[in-house]
Design a protein around this motif. Structure first.
Motif, PDB file in Angstrom:
ATOM      1  N   GLY A 166     -41.158 -23.039  45.136  1.00 50.08           N
ATOM      2  CA  GLY A 166     -41.097 -24.431  44.722  1.00 50.08           C
ATOM      3  C   GLY A 166     -41.221 -25.378  45.894  1.00 50.08           C
ATOM      4  N   SER A 167     -41.559 -26.600  45.595  1.00 45.29           N
ATOM      5  CA  SER A 167     -41.666 -27.637  46.624  1.00 45.29           C
ATOM      6  C   SER A 167     -41.072 -28.927  46.085  1.00 45.29           C
ATOM      7  N   ARG A 168     -40.705 -29.801  46.996  1.00 42.67           N
ATOM      8  CA  ARG A 168     -40.136 -31.077  46.599  1.00 42.67           C
ATOM      9  C   ARG A 168     -41.244 -31.959  46.033  1.00 42.67           C
ATOM     10  N   PRO A 169     -40.906 -32.825  45.105  1.00 41.32           N
ATOM     11  CA  PRO A 169     -41.919 -33.748  44.573  1.00 41.32           C
ATOM     12  C   PRO A 169     -42.555 -34.549  45.687  1.00 41.32           C
ATOM     13  N   ALA A 170     -43.838 -34.845  45.512  1.00 45.44           N
ATOM     14  CA  ALA A 170     -44.569 -35.555  46.558  1.00 45.44           C
ATOM     15  C   ALA A 170     -43.963 -36.906  46.871  1.00 45.44           C
ATOM     16  N   ASP A 171     -43.366 -37.585  45.850  1.00 46.77           N
ATOM     17  CA  ASP A 171     -42.832 -38.915  46.094  1.00 46.77           C
ATOM     18  C   ASP A 171     -41.473 -38.887  46.768  1.00 46.77           C
ATOM     19  N   ALA A 172     -40.907 -37.671  47.006  1.00 43.23           N
ATOM     20  CA  ALA A 172     -39.596 -37.581  47.641  1.00 43.23           C
ATOM     21  C   ALA A 172     -39.672 -37.884  49.116  1.00 43.23           C
ATOM     22  N   ALA A 173     -40.848 -37.808  49.689  1.00 47.89           N
ATOM     23  CA  ALA A 173     -40.975 -38.052  51.122  1.00 47.89           C
ATOM     24  C   ALA A 173     -42.167 -38.955  51.401  1.00 47.89           C
ATOM     25  N   ALA A 210     -30.784 -39.931  53.014  1.00 49.47           N
ATOM     26  CA  ALA A 210     -32.133 -39.837  52.467  1.00 49.47           C
ATOM     27  C   ALA A 210     -32.787 -38.510  52.829  1.00 49.47           C
ATOM     28  N   LEU A 211     -32.376 -37.939  53.953  1.00 46.62           N
ATOM     29  CA  LEU A 211     -32.933 -36.655  54.361  1.00 46.62           C
ATOM     30  C   LEU A 211     -32.257 -35.507  53.633  1.00 46.62           C
ATOM     31  N   ALA A 243     -25.983 -33.749  52.432  1.00 43.58           N
ATOM     32  CA  ALA A 243     -24.931 -33.294  53.339  1.00 43.58           C
ATOM     33  C   ALA A 243     -24.831 -34.163  54.586  1.00 43.58           C
ATOM     34  N   LEU A 244     -25.865 -34.942  54.856  1.00 47.62           N
ATOM     35  CA  LEU A 244     -25.860 -35.788  56.053  1.00 47.62           C
ATOM     36  C   LEU A 244     -25.310 -37.174  55.779  1.00 47.62           C
ATOM     37  N   ARG A 245     -24.864 -37.402  54.550  1.00 39.61           N
ATOM     38  CA  ARG A 245     -24.250 -38.696  54.245  1.00 39.61           C
ATOM     39  C   ARG A 245     -22.865 -38.746  54.877  1.00 39.61           C
TER      40      ARG A 245
END
Length: 265
Positions: free
Chosen positions: A2-9, A96-97, A100-102
Motif C-alpha cells: 500500500g501507499s499513502r494517498p497522493a494528496d497526503a504529501a 503533519a509528518l 507521533a511527532l505532535r
C-alpha cells in the motif's frame, strides 16, 4: 504494497516552506536573538537590502515575524520574531509528518546556570524606568524565583513607577511593587551584567555598556498612550503580556552552557 494517498504529501507545511530557505532561516536565527532593524540584518547576513526586505515580507506574511515603527526614529522599523507562533508552527509541522511527532508546547525551563559560583545578572533598561523595565525585572525575578539577579534602570527615570505598572503586576501576576523606587543607569556604573536588555528604542541608542551581551526588545511605552482610565490600563496589560512572553523565552537562553561560559571572566 500500500501507499499513502497522493494528496497526503502535496506540499510541506507553510512553516517548513518558509524556514527552509537559507536566507530566511538566517533571518529567523538573527531575530531569535532580539529585535533588529533592516540595515542591521543586512549587515549580519551580508545580503543586499532589497533581498533582505523581500524575505522579511514573506516572513511577515507567514505570521512568523512582526514589525513596529521605531519610537526613537520614525523612519526605522524593528522586526521581531514571534517565538510562540514558531512553537505552534513547529508542533503542527511535526504532526503533519506523523502523529507521533505532535509535541504539546512546553513552558520554557527555569535557568539554573551560574557563572563561576555567582548568579547570572540581567539588566533591563528603558527611558523612564516607570513601566517596561521594572515589569521585565519583576517578571524575571518572579519566574526564576530569584535564581537570576534582575535589575532595571532608566536613562531618564521618572520620579516613581506608573500606577498602572504596580496594578498590572499585582492583578496579573501577584507581584507587589508598591513603594519601589526608580533608578538611573548612572547609579549602576561599575557593575557588571551578563545580559543587558533595552526595551525602549531611544534608550537603546544611549544606554552605557554594562556587559558582554546586549539585546533589544522594541516595544512602545504604555504610559505614553493618550488613553486614560481602563483604556490606558489595557495598554499596560498588553505590554506586560508581551514582556512576560519574552522573559519566559529568555530563561532557556540564560540556562545554556554557552551563555554561562560567555559570562565568565
Amino acid at each position: 504494497m500500500g501507499s499513502r494517498p497522493a494528496d497526503a504529501a502535496l506540499a510541506p507545511p507553510e512553516f517548513v516552506r518558509l524556514a527552509a530557505h537559507p536566507l530566511r532561516w538566517r533571518l529567523l536565527a538573527e531575530l531569535a536573538d532580539g529585535d533588529h532593524r533592516v540595515r542591521e540584518l543586512v549587515e549580519r547576513v551580508g545580503e543586499p537590502q532589497n533581498l533582505v526586505s523581500y524575505h522579511l515580507r514573506l516572513l511577515r506574511d507567514g505570521g512568523l515575524v512582526t514589525a513596529r515603527r521605531s519610537s526613537f526614529d520614525g523612519r526605522d522599523t524593528y522586526y521581531h520574531l514571534d517565538l510562540e507562533r514558531c512553537t505552534d508552527a513547529l508542533a503542527a509541522s511535526g504532526a503533519a509528518l506523523h502523529p507521533a511527532l505532535r509535541q504539546p508546547p512546553s513552558s520554557p525551563s527555569s535557568p539554573v546556570g551560574r557563572a563561576r559560583g555567582r548568579r547570572l545578572a540581567v539588566l533591563f533598561v528603558c527611558t523612564g524606568n516607570g513601566a517596561r523595565s521594572p515589569i521585565a525585572e519583576a517578571l524575571l525575578r518572579h519566574h526564576t524565583a530569584g535564581r537570576v539577579t534582575a535589575v532595571s534602570a532608566g536613562t531618564s527615570p521618572q520620579p516613581q513607577l506608573h500606577p498602572h505598572t504596580v496594578r498590572v503586576l499585582r492583578e496579573s501576576f501577584g507581584i507587589d511593587l508598591s513603594g519601589r523606587r526608580t533608578q538611573h543607569v548612572d547609579d549602576l556604573v561599575g557593575r557588571r551584567f551578563d545580559h543587558v536588555i533595552t526595551l525602549c528604542d531611544k534608550a537603546r541608542e544611549i544606554c552605557p555598556e554594562f556587559g558582554p551581551r546586549r539585546v533589544h526588545w522594541s516595544m512602545a511605552d504604555p504610559g505614553a498612550a493618550a488613553e486614560t482610565g481602563e483604556a490606558g490600563y489595557a495598554a499596560f496589560q498588553h505590554v506586560a503580556a508581551d514582556i512576560d512572553t519574552r522573559v519566559r523565552h529568555l530563561m532557556p537562553v540564560l540556562n545554556t552552557p554557552e551563555t554561562v561560559a560567555r559570562s565568565e571572566p
